[in-house]
Design an enzyme around this catalytic site. Structure first.
Site, PDB file in Angstrom:
ATOM      1  N   GLY A 159       0.822  -1.200   0.000  1.00 16.38           N
ATOM      2  CA  GLY A 159       0.000   0.000   0.000  1.00 16.38           C
ATOM      3  C   GLY A 159       0.856   1.250   0.000  1.00 16.38           C
ATOM      4  O   GLY A 159       2.034   1.208   0.367  1.00 16.38           O
TER       5      GLY A 159
ATOM      6  N   CYS B 271       5.093  -6.187   1.605  1.00 19.38           N
ATOM      7  CA  CYS B 271       5.436  -4.769   1.699  1.00 19.38           C
ATOM      8  C   CYS B 271       4.730  -4.116   2.889  1.00 19.38           C
ATOM      9  O   CYS B 271       5.125  -4.331   4.024  1.00 19.38           O
ATOM     10  CB  CYS B 271       5.110  -4.058   0.382  1.00 19.38           C
ATOM     11  SG  CYS B 271       5.878  -2.424   0.222  1.00 19.38           S
ATOM     12  N   TYR B 272       3.681  -3.335   2.666  1.00 22.90           N
ATOM     13  CA  TYR B 272       2.938  -2.734   3.782  1.00 22.90           C
ATOM     14  C   TYR B 272       2.451  -3.823   4.730  1.00 22.90           C
ATOM     15  O   TYR B 272       2.466  -3.652   5.955  1.00 22.90           O
ATOM     16  CB  TYR B 272       1.756  -1.931   3.239  1.00 22.90           C
ATOM     17  CG  TYR B 272       0.989  -1.159   4.300  1.00 22.90           C
ATOM     18  CD1 TYR B 272       1.307   0.166   4.590  1.00 22.90           C
ATOM     19  CD2 TYR B 272      -0.054  -1.759   5.004  1.00 22.90           C
ATOM     20  CE1 TYR B 272       0.607   0.878   5.556  1.00 22.90           C
ATOM     21  CE2 TYR B 272      -0.751  -1.059   5.972  1.00 22.90           C
ATOM     22  CZ  TYR B 272      -0.424   0.258   6.237  1.00 22.90           C
ATOM     23  OH  TYR B 272      -1.120   0.958   7.205  1.00 22.90           O
TER      24      TYR B 272
ATOM     25  N   HIS C 255       7.918  -7.215  -3.694  1.00 26.15           N
ATOM     26  CA  HIS C 255       6.674  -7.599  -4.377  1.00 26.15           C
ATOM     27  C   HIS C 255       6.901  -8.823  -5.270  1.00 26.15           C
ATOM     28  O   HIS C 255       7.433  -8.694  -6.376  1.00 26.15           O
ATOM     29  CB  HIS C 255       6.155  -6.438  -5.223  1.00 26.15           C
ATOM     30  CG  HIS C 255       5.646  -5.287  -4.412  1.00 26.15           C
ATOM     31  ND1 HIS C 255       4.338  -5.217  -3.990  1.00 26.15           N
ATOM     32  CD2 HIS C 255       6.269  -4.176  -3.927  1.00 26.15           C
ATOM     33  CE1 HIS C 255       4.166  -4.096  -3.284  1.00 26.15           C
ATOM     34  NE2 HIS C 255       5.326  -3.462  -3.227  1.00 26.15           N
TER      35      HIS C 255
ATOM     36  N   GLU D 198       4.643 -10.420  -6.808  1.00 25.82           N
ATOM     37  CA  GLU D 198       3.614 -10.476  -7.848  1.00 25.82           C
ATOM     38  C   GLU D 198       4.011  -9.775  -9.135  1.00 25.82           C
ATOM     39  O   GLU D 198       3.378  -9.989 -10.186  1.00 25.82           O
ATOM     40  CB  GLU D 198       2.297  -9.883  -7.320  1.00 25.82           C
ATOM     41  CG  GLU D 198       2.301  -8.390  -7.043  1.00 25.82           C
ATOM     42  CD  GLU D 198       2.768  -8.017  -5.651  1.00 25.82           C
ATOM     43  OE1 GLU D 198       2.394  -6.927  -5.184  1.00 25.82           O
ATOM     44  OE2 GLU D 198       3.512  -8.803  -5.027  1.00 25.82           O
TER      45      GLU D 198
ATOM     46  N   SER E 107     -24.143  -8.206 -26.995  1.00 21.84           N
ATOM     47  CA  SER E 107     -23.372  -7.350 -27.898  1.00 21.84           C
ATOM     48  C   SER E 107     -22.570  -8.159 -28.900  1.00 21.84           C
ATOM     49  O   SER E 107     -22.218  -7.682 -29.980  1.00 21.84           O
ATOM     50  CB  SER E 107     -22.422  -6.469 -27.088  1.00 21.84           C
ATOM     51  OG  SER E 107     -21.416  -7.261 -26.471  1.00 21.84           O
ATOM     52  N   GLY E 108     -22.242  -9.395 -28.527  1.00 19.19           N
ATOM     53  CA  GLY E 108     -21.364 -10.206 -29.355  1.00 19.19           C
ATOM     54  C   GLY E 108     -19.947 -10.239 -28.829  1.00 19.19           C
ATOM     55  O   GLY E 108     -19.095 -10.964 -29.336  1.00 19.19           O
ATOM     56  N   GLY E 109     -19.680  -9.453 -27.760  1.00 17.35           N
ATOM     57  CA  GLY E 109     -18.392  -9.524 -27.100  1.00 17.35           C
ATOM     58  C   GLY E 109     -18.271 -10.806 -26.303  1.00 17.35           C
ATOM     59  O   GLY E 109     -19.274 -11.491 -26.051  1.00 17.35           O
ATOM     60  N   VAL E 110     -17.060 -11.119 -25.873  1.00 13.84           N
ATOM     61  CA  VAL E 110     -16.828 -12.371 -25.155  1.00 13.84           C
ATOM     62  C   VAL E 110     -17.651 -12.449 -23.875  1.00 13.84           C
ATOM     63  O   VAL E 110     -18.306 -13.455 -23.602  1.00 13.84           O
ATOM     64  CB  VAL E 110     -15.323 -12.536 -24.822  1.00 13.84           C
ATOM     65  CG1 VAL E 110     -15.096 -13.735 -23.913  1.00 13.84           C
ATOM     66  CG2 VAL E 110     -14.514 -12.692 -26.101  1.00 13.84           C
ATOM     67  N   ASP E 111     -17.666 -11.376 -23.089  1.00 12.62           N
ATOM     68  CA  ASP E 111     -18.328 -11.419 -21.781  1.00 12.62           C
ATOM     69  C   ASP E 111     -19.823 -11.679 -21.903  1.00 12.62           C
ATOM     70  O   ASP E 111     -20.370 -12.576 -21.256  1.00 12.62           O
ATOM     71  CB  ASP E 111     -18.088 -10.111 -21.022  1.00 12.62           C
ATOM     72  CG  ASP E 111     -16.609  -9.783 -20.878  1.00 12.62           C
ATOM     73  OD1 ASP E 111     -15.800 -10.729 -20.919  1.00 12.62           O
ATOM     74  OD2 ASP E 111     -16.271  -8.605 -20.730  1.00 12.62           O
ATOM     75  N   SER E 112     -20.512 -10.877 -22.729  1.00 15.02           N
ATOM     76  CA  SER E 112     -21.961 -11.042 -22.850  1.00 15.02           C
ATOM     77  C   SER E 112     -22.315 -12.356 -23.543  1.00 15.02           C
ATOM     78  O   SER E 112     -23.310 -13.000 -23.202  1.00 15.02           O
ATOM     79  CB  SER E 112     -22.570  -9.862 -23.615  1.00 15.02           C
ATOM     80  OG  SER E 112     -22.181  -9.865 -24.972  1.00 15.02           O
ATOM     81  N   SER E 113     -21.489 -12.782 -24.490  1.00 14.97           N
ATOM     82  CA  SER E 113     -21.778 -14.017 -25.233  1.00 14.97           C
ATOM     83  C   SER E 113     -21.659 -15.254 -24.352  1.00 14.97           C
ATOM     84  O   SER E 113     -22.500 -16.146 -24.386  1.00 14.97           O
ATOM     85  CB  SER E 113     -20.838 -14.143 -26.429  1.00 14.97           C
ATOM     86  OG  SER E 113     -21.012 -13.075 -27.324  1.00 14.97           O
TER      87      SER E 113
ATOM     88  N   LYS F 235     -10.992 -12.256 -17.153  1.00 13.74           N
ATOM     89  CA  LYS F 235     -11.311 -12.442 -18.567  1.00 13.74           C
ATOM     90  C   LYS F 235     -10.894 -13.814 -19.092  1.00 13.74           C
ATOM     91  O   LYS F 235     -11.665 -14.482 -19.785  1.00 13.74           O
ATOM     92  CB  LYS F 235     -10.613 -11.350 -19.389  1.00 13.74           C
ATOM     93  CG  LYS F 235     -11.035 -11.286 -20.845  1.00 13.74           C
ATOM     94  CD  LYS F 235     -12.276 -10.445 -20.987  1.00 13.74           C
ATOM     95  CE  LYS F 235     -12.569 -10.117 -22.442  1.00 13.74           C
ATOM     96  NZ  LYS F 235     -13.686  -9.169 -22.579  1.00 13.74           N
TER      97      LYS F 235
END
Length: 524
Positions: free
Chosen positions: A59, A90-91, A177, A179, A231-237, A380
């Protein structure tokens, strides 16, 4: 069988999401919660997952500051005494030391960036990492002395404590870190914590997720109608496909052609979902409405707001027509992903808006609908994996990201039908050649943009004065940072020649070689 989980408490680090990404890449299920999350209550009452470990993020604050973020004493005691492994980063390292009886001070030497550390003694965290390696540091405070029952496991080349542990109490901490990609063996350290220390065994599996969500959606929706803006995007599809698997024809999808989509986009979407998957799909051609409202508008934020409002107007009008036994639909499907959820509840609150995007988030309040968000816990790439399991074509699932406002933000300046047609053709050639050269899957996102300039050229024996287009292709892990793709000259030559020879109105092609940051991936 319960899925194992590692909780991440967020103290405001810019890298907190990266911790989650690294764990999810190992199929370790994890969730991010703000530092003041009721950790004591979760430890006592969690029944959904098996808690295997807790990570305290870094942080920007100093633990020495008066109002620095803190875990309340009840929660801290519960966390330290539960026998569940804890990792402070870290923090987090400094907070654990301070609250356990150690002392933090303003160090004479601050460590930022690449720093070499030397491991002292054996530690489960550093298994397979060697005796010394490069880490990424970002701290001005350091440990003056540790609590009596803690031991140092590594120091930096500056003599500053870089890690410590209390193996009997299963407490571990890192000043650096792990990550970030800059830390050598960072992934190995997180892997050692997740599997070696925490003993994570029950991993996230797409098949199990699908089974659980189908049951959940069936119970939630009951006999009511559910609608989805497809919409045809990956998420909505993928979200629509999962809900369709659960409730079949009770799902009604609405696809709106806003006139700002890629070449033949709506035709492909309708063909795939209505004909192939047998979706109950309503198609709305609203392109004239969108283009009329966008007429003469050049400012990118105004474009986005107009598109967002118009989308909601059109969608709401169509959704109100959908009835089942005289009753309107009660549920709306949204493809909300975990990064969106994190930003809305994180330590820092919603992140700074670089540019707005539109979705249907404002609809339920106006239409009195309940939300179904099957992917609000996923990233995603996990949604892509779900889509593959559900049988969506790989070519569809692996498509590059496409902005909500569509080609409107890839035409710099005002929007016209003529400009849209030019850009569609240019973009289509670019993408087809990426496939032809076997490059498409190596690139995070690629597209063309139409510049608001014309340039002089010579075509045949005549002078031309036509449009210039820019090609953009980037590599990235998560879209947070990106580098331009280094094409071979042969590819750029081929694409440039095809565009100029095939698309009337274009006589110049340029390639964008800027990285993010300082540039963004999109141009608007």
């Amino acid at each position: 069988m319960k899925t194992d989980i590692i909780l991440i408490l967020d103290f405001g680090s810019q890298y907190t999401q990266l911790i989650a990404r690294r764990l999810r890449d190992m199929n370790v299920y994890c969730e991010i919660h703000p530092y003041n999350f009721d950790i004591a209550g979760y430890i006592a009452g969690n029944t959904k997952h098996k808690l295997r470990g807790i990570i305290l993020s870094g942080g920007p604050a100093s633990v020495l500051a008066k109002d620095s973020p803190d875990i309340d004493d009840t929660g801290f005691r519960a966390m330290m005494n539960a026998g569940i492994p804890v990792l402070g980063i870290c923090y987090g390292l400094q907070l654990i030391a301070k609250k356990s009886g150690g002392r933090i001070h303003r160090a004479k030497v601050r460590e930022y960036g690449f720093t070499k550390i030397k491991v002292s003694g054996a530690s489960e965290l550093f298994k397979g990492c060697g005796r010394s390696f490069i880490t990424w540091m970002s701290h001005g405070d350091s440990i003056e002395y540790l609590p009596n029952d803690f031991r140092v496991t590594a120091k930096s080349e500056n003599g500053i404590i870089s890690s410590y542990e209390n193996r009997s109490r299963r407490i571990y901490a890192l000043q650096f870190h792990p990550e970030v990609n800059h830390t050598e063996f960072g992934k190995e350290i997180l892997r050692n914590f997740a599997f070696g220390v925490c003993g994570v065994a029950s991993l996230f599996k797409p098949s199990s997720f699908i089974k659980e969500k189908i049951k959940e959606i069936k119970e939630k929706a009951g006999s009511d109608t559910v609608i989805c803006a497809l919409s045809g995007g990956v998420d909505s599809s993928v979200a629509a496909s999962l809900v369709h698997r659960a409730i079949g024809k009770k799902l009604v999808c609405i696809h709106i052609d806003n006139g700002l989509m890629r070449k033949n986009e709506s035709r492909k979407i309708v063909g795939l979902f209505r004909k192939h998957f047998r979706f109950n799909l309503i198609f709305v051609d609203a392109s004239e409405i969108f283009l009329r409202r966008l007429h003469g508008v050049s400012d990118p934020e105004r474009k986005r707001k107009i598109i967002g409002k118009t989308f909601i107007d059109v969608f709401e009008k169509e959704a109100r027509k959908i009835k089942n036994n005289g009753k309107r639909a009660k549920f709306l499907v949204q493809g909300t992903l975990y990064p969106d959820v994190i930003e809305s509840v994180s330590f820092k609150g919603p992140s700074v808006t670089i540019k707005s995007h539109h979705n249907v988030g404002g609809l339920p309040e106006k239409m009195n609908m309940k939300i179904i968000e099957p992917f609000r816990e996923l990233f995603k790439d996990e949604v892509r994996a779900i889509g593959m399991k559900l049988g969506l074509p790989a070519s569809f699932i692996k498509r590059h990201p496409f902005p909500g406002p569509g080609l409107a933000v890839r035409i710099l300046g005002d929007i016209t039908k003529e400009k849209l047609e030019v850009l569609r053709e240019v973009d289509d050639i670019f993408i087809q050649e990426l496939h032809n050269f076997g490059l498409y899957d190596k690139i995070w996102q690629a597209f063309a943009a139409l510049l608001p300039v014309r340039s002089v050229g010579v075509m045949g024996d005549e002078r031309s004065y036509e449009n210039a287009v820019v090609l953009r292709a980037v590599t990235s892990l998560d879209g947070m940072t990106a580098d331009f793709y280094h094409f071979e000259k042969d590819f750029l030559t081929t694409v440039s020649n095809k565009i100029i020879n095939s698309v009337r109105g274009v006589n110049r092609v340029v390639y964008d070689i800027s990285s993010k940051p300082p540039a963004t991936i999109e141009w608007e």
